[in-house]
Design a protein around this motif. Structure first.
Motif, PDB file in Angstrom:
ATOM      1  N   GLY A  54     -44.818   2.006 -53.425  1.00 34.24           N
ATOM      2  CA  GLY A  54     -43.952   0.990 -54.001  1.00 34.24           C
ATOM      3  C   GLY A  54     -43.042   1.509 -55.092  1.00 34.24           C
ATOM      4  N   GLU A  55     -43.162   2.804 -55.461  1.00 33.63           N
ATOM      5  CA  GLU A  55     -42.299   3.351 -56.512  1.00 33.63           C
ATOM      6  C   GLU A  55     -40.966   3.780 -55.932  1.00 33.63           C
ATOM      7  OE1 GLU A  55     -41.532   6.822 -56.969  1.00 33.63           O
ATOM      8  OE2 GLU A  55     -42.528   7.510 -55.165  1.00 33.63           O
ATOM      9  N   ARG A  56     -39.983   3.923 -56.825  1.00 30.34           N
ATOM     10  CA  ARG A  56     -38.645   4.358 -56.434  1.00 30.34           C
ATOM     11  C   ARG A  56     -38.546   5.853 -56.686  1.00 30.34           C
ATOM     12  NH1 ARG A  56     -34.591  -0.102 -58.962  1.00 30.34           N
ATOM     13  NH2 ARG A  56     -33.105   1.153 -57.767  1.00 30.34           N
ATOM     14  N   PRO A  57     -38.640   6.659 -55.650  1.00 31.45           N
ATOM     15  CA  PRO A  57     -38.833   8.106 -55.810  1.00 31.45           C
ATOM     16  C   PRO A  57     -37.568   8.841 -56.241  1.00 31.45           C
ATOM     17  CG  PRO A  57     -38.578   7.576 -53.497  1.00 31.45           C
ATOM     18  CD  PRO A  57     -38.604   6.264 -54.234  1.00 31.45           C
ATOM     19  N   PHE A  58     -37.770   9.916 -56.960  1.00 30.60           N
ATOM     20  CA  PHE A  58     -36.694  10.828 -57.281  1.00 30.60           C
ATOM     21  C   PHE A  58     -36.229  11.480 -55.977  1.00 30.60           C
ATOM     22  CE2 PHE A  58     -35.248  15.105 -58.120  1.00 30.60           C
ATOM     23  CZ  PHE A  58     -34.257  14.862 -59.028  1.00 30.60           C
ATOM     24  N   PRO A  59     -34.918  11.648 -55.752  1.00 31.66           N
ATOM     25  CA  PRO A  59     -33.812  11.512 -56.699  1.00 31.66           C
ATOM     26  C   PRO A  59     -33.042  10.195 -56.576  1.00 31.66           C
ATOM     27  CG  PRO A  59     -33.062  12.735 -54.817  1.00 31.66           C
ATOM     28  CD  PRO A  59     -34.499  12.383 -54.535  1.00 31.66           C
ATOM     29  N   VAL A  60     -33.633   9.178 -55.993  1.00 32.68           N
ATOM     30  CA  VAL A  60     -32.921   7.905 -55.825  1.00 32.68           C
ATOM     31  C   VAL A  60     -33.445   6.824 -56.767  1.00 32.68           C
ATOM     32  CG1 VAL A  60     -32.151   8.305 -53.468  1.00 32.68           C
ATOM     33  CG2 VAL A  60     -34.430   7.357 -53.867  1.00 32.68           C
ATOM     34  N   ASP A  61     -34.317   7.188 -57.709  1.00 31.15           N
ATOM     35  CA  ASP A  61     -34.782   6.211 -58.673  1.00 31.15           C
ATOM     36  C   ASP A  61     -33.600   5.756 -59.521  1.00 31.15           C
ATOM     37  OD1 ASP A  61     -34.827   8.908 -59.545  1.00 31.15           O
ATOM     38  OD2 ASP A  61     -35.793   8.293 -61.403  1.00 31.15           O
ATOM     39  N   GLY A  62     -33.408   4.444 -59.628  1.00 32.22           N
ATOM     40  CA  GLY A  62     -32.306   3.908 -60.419  1.00 32.22           C
ATOM     41  C   GLY A  62     -31.003   3.757 -59.659  1.00 32.22           C
ATOM     42  N   LEU A  63     -30.931   4.262 -58.428  1.00 30.99           N
ATOM     43  CA  LEU A  63     -29.695   4.132 -57.655  1.00 30.99           C
ATOM     44  C   LEU A  63     -29.723   2.882 -56.773  1.00 30.99           C
ATOM     45  CD1 LEU A  63     -29.033   7.801 -56.450  1.00 30.99           C
ATOM     46  CD2 LEU A  63     -28.211   6.650 -58.520  1.00 30.99           C
ATOM     47  N   ARG A  64     -28.560   2.262 -56.627  1.00 33.53           N
ATOM     48  CA  ARG A  64     -28.400   1.087 -55.752  1.00 33.53           C
ATOM     49  C   ARG A  64     -27.250   1.344 -54.782  1.00 33.53           C
ATOM     50  NH1 ARG A  64     -30.745  -3.710 -56.915  1.00 33.53           N
ATOM     51  NH2 ARG A  64     -32.124  -3.738 -58.715  1.00 33.53           N
ATOM     52  N   PHE A  65     -27.235   0.563 -53.694  1.00 31.39           N
ATOM     53  CA  PHE A  65     -26.260   0.799 -52.633  1.00 31.39           C
ATOM     54  C   PHE A  65     -25.708  -0.531 -52.127  1.00 31.39           C
ATOM     55  CE2 PHE A  65     -29.654   3.900 -52.750  1.00 31.39           C
ATOM     56  CZ  PHE A  65     -28.934   5.072 -52.999  1.00 31.39           C
ATOM     57  N   LEU A  66     -24.437  -0.497 -51.715  1.00 32.02           N
ATOM     58  CA  LEU A  66     -23.742  -1.736 -51.364  1.00 32.02           C
ATOM     59  C   LEU A  66     -24.235  -2.370 -50.068  1.00 32.02           C
ATOM     60  CD1 LEU A  66     -20.009  -1.032 -52.305  1.00 32.02           C
ATOM     61  CD2 LEU A  66     -21.596  -2.637 -53.392  1.00 32.02           C
ATOM     62  N   ASP A  67     -24.634  -1.539 -49.086  1.00 32.31           N
ATOM     63  CA  ASP A  67     -25.040  -2.097 -47.805  1.00 32.31           C
ATOM     64  C   ASP A  67     -26.181  -1.275 -47.208  1.00 32.31           C
ATOM     65  OD1 ASP A  67     -23.822   0.177 -46.327  1.00 32.31           O
ATOM     66  OD2 ASP A  67     -21.939  -0.754 -46.946  1.00 32.31           O
ATOM     67  N   ARG A  68     -26.788  -1.807 -46.166  1.00 39.07           N
ATOM     68  CA  ARG A  68     -27.951  -1.161 -45.569  1.00 39.07           C
ATOM     69  C   ARG A  68     -27.585   0.189 -44.940  1.00 39.07           C
ATOM     70  NH1 ARG A  68     -33.062  -2.388 -44.240  1.00 39.07           N
ATOM     71  NH2 ARG A  68     -32.811  -4.442 -45.196  1.00 39.07           N
ATOM     72  N   HIS A  69     -26.410   0.260 -44.334  1.00 40.55           N
ATOM     73  CA  HIS A  69     -25.995   1.519 -43.709  1.00 40.55           C
ATOM     74  C   HIS A  69     -25.918   2.642 -44.743  1.00 40.55           C
ATOM     75  CE1 HIS A  69     -23.905   4.293 -41.042  1.00 40.55           C
ATOM     76  NE2 HIS A  69     -23.004   4.476 -41.996  1.00 40.55           N
ATOM     77  N   THR A  70     -25.302   2.350 -45.895  1.00 41.76           N
ATOM     78  CA  THR A  70     -25.204   3.361 -46.952  1.00 41.76           C
ATOM     79  C   THR A  70     -26.579   3.721 -47.484  1.00 41.76           C
ATOM     80  OG1 THR A  70     -23.059   2.451 -47.599  1.00 41.76           O
ATOM     81  CG2 THR A  70     -24.143   3.902 -49.177  1.00 41.76           C
ATOM     82  N   ALA A  71     -27.461   2.730 -47.615  1.00 43.97           N
ATOM     83  CA  ALA A  71     -28.821   2.989 -48.076  1.00 43.97           C
ATOM     84  C   ALA A  71     -29.570   3.880 -47.098  1.00 43.97           C
ATOM     85  CB  ALA A  71     -29.561   1.671 -48.279  1.00 43.97           C
ATOM     86  N   GLU A  72     -29.338   3.693 -45.804  1.00 38.58           N
ATOM     87  CA  GLU A  72     -29.984   4.540 -44.798  1.00 38.58           C
ATOM     88  C   GLU A  72     -29.536   5.993 -44.942  1.00 38.58           C
ATOM     89  OE1 GLU A  72     -28.908   2.748 -41.131  1.00 38.58           O
ATOM     90  OE2 GLU A  72     -30.477   1.191 -41.212  1.00 38.58           O
ATOM     91  N   GLU A  73     -28.236   6.191 -45.154  1.00 39.36           N
ATOM     92  CA  GLU A  73     -27.742   7.551 -45.358  1.00 39.36           C
ATOM     93  C   GLU A  73     -28.341   8.153 -46.628  1.00 39.36           C
ATOM     94  OE1 GLU A  73     -23.600  10.099 -45.953  1.00 39.36           O
ATOM     95  OE2 GLU A  73     -23.510   7.978 -45.374  1.00 39.36           O
ATOM     96  N   ALA A  74     -28.435   7.331 -47.688  1.00 39.62           N
ATOM     97  CA  ALA A  74     -29.022   7.814 -48.947  1.00 39.62           C
ATOM     98  C   ALA A  74     -30.476   8.228 -48.751  1.00 39.62           C
ATOM     99  CB  ALA A  74     -28.915   6.740 -50.017  1.00 39.62           C
ATOM    100  N   ALA A  75     -31.214   7.494 -47.929  1.00 38.87           N
ATOM    101  CA  ALA A  75     -32.607   7.840 -47.653  1.00 38.87           C
ATOM    102  C   ALA A  75     -32.692   9.204 -46.974  1.00 38.87           C
ATOM    103  CB  ALA A  75     -33.252   6.768 -46.788  1.00 38.87           C
ATOM    104  N   GLU A  76     -31.777   9.474 -46.069  1.00 34.73           N
ATOM    105  CA  GLU A  76     -31.756  10.768 -45.400  1.00 34.73           C
ATOM    106  C   GLU A  76     -31.404  11.890 -46.378  1.00 34.73           C
ATOM    107  OE1 GLU A  76     -29.014  10.414 -42.205  1.00 34.73           O
ATOM    108  OE2 GLU A  76     -30.253   9.010 -41.046  1.00 34.73           O
TER     109      GLU A  76
END
Length: 271
Positions: free
Chosen positions: A31-53
């Protein structure tokens, strides 16, 4: 992502992020927000998916230096879901600093120091039974080996390290902000700052990295350098209580010469 540095990958994450975005990333297990995306937010699900990769690629690069870096099953969430896990956040912080340091050592031609850190860590890791505390052993080993460099080189190295990390929000008191960050990660149990002219006396309770008569100051210096443009910082005069739990030391920003940036000892001499 092959051939790209941690800095390149982190820059890509920053270009994907949007401060007011409704989506963010968490670990499905903790349930934690892992580094290096802790504190980052994204406008849409597609962008969030790319960020996860991209985040997975970043952590894979870090794992080249430390195979024990925990795996995170990163998933996409919207506002209101998930509670950060402090233990996991501390692990990620340690590897964030370690990864940036390893990359800096390579760039500065300090392969011998890098190899010494890894060798010392592999030995120390054999004595650690709690996987969540392996990251602390890594920082201790890193601080000890960096302390063999001349003080000016330590300062230059840590400046370069912070250049590979994200820039925190501006703070009126950079030292307080640095220690508050470490407190939030449970790296220190509590702290008190007493200002006096051009220096601060700092008392920390339950400092996780303290080991006998030595106090690794590496994370303190890194977090302070992230928040101040001062050319020279000195950390001096370490004193411990009889149980080596509570420590007191002096921090000077704008000192005549850098000192004690990676490790200090109880008699007060910075290394």
């Amino acid at each position: 992502m092959v051939g790209r540095t941690l800095t390149d990958i982190r820059h890509r994450l920053d270009t994907l992020a949007a401060p007011d975005g409704p989506y963010y990333l968490v670990c499905a297990r903790t349930g934690e927000r892992p580094f290096p995306v802790d504190g980052l937010r994204f406008l849409d699900r597609h962008t969030a998916e790319e960020a996860a990769e991209v985040a997975a690629a970043y952590r894979s690069e870090l794992r080249d230096w430390d195979p024990r870096l925990p795996y995170r099953d990163i998933i996409i969430c919207e506002d209101g879901f998930g509670t950060p896990n402090r233990s996991a956040a501390l692990v990620d912080f340690c590897h964030e600093v370690a990864g940036a340091t390893f990359e800096t050592l390579t760039a500065r031609g300090r392969d011998a120091i890098e190899d010494a850190v890894i060798d010392a860590y592999l030995v120390a890791a054999e004595q650690v039974t709690d996987r969540d505390r392996l990251c602390l052993a890594l920082l201790r080993c890193m601080a000890a080996e960096l302390s063999t460099l001349p003080s000016a080189e330590q300062a230059a190295t840590l400046r370069a390290v912070t250049g590979r990390l994200s820039t925190p929000a501006a703070a009126v008191d950079p030292l307080d902000a640095a220690l508050e960050r470490l407190d939030g990660l449970t790296l220190v149990g509590d702290y008190e700052i007493q200002p006096a002219l051009d220096r601060w006396t700092v008392a920390v309770d339950g400092y996780e990295l303290a080991d006998g008569d030595s106090v690794p100051t590496l994370p303190i210096a890194v977090e302070l350098f992230r928040r101040t443009a001062a050319e020279s910082v000195a950390i001096r005069a370490a004193e411990a209580d009889e149980n080596d739990i509570d420590w007191r030391f002096t921090v000077v920003v704008g000192a005549d010469a850098p000192a004690g940036l990676t490790q200090i000892v109880a008699d007060g001499s910075g290394r």
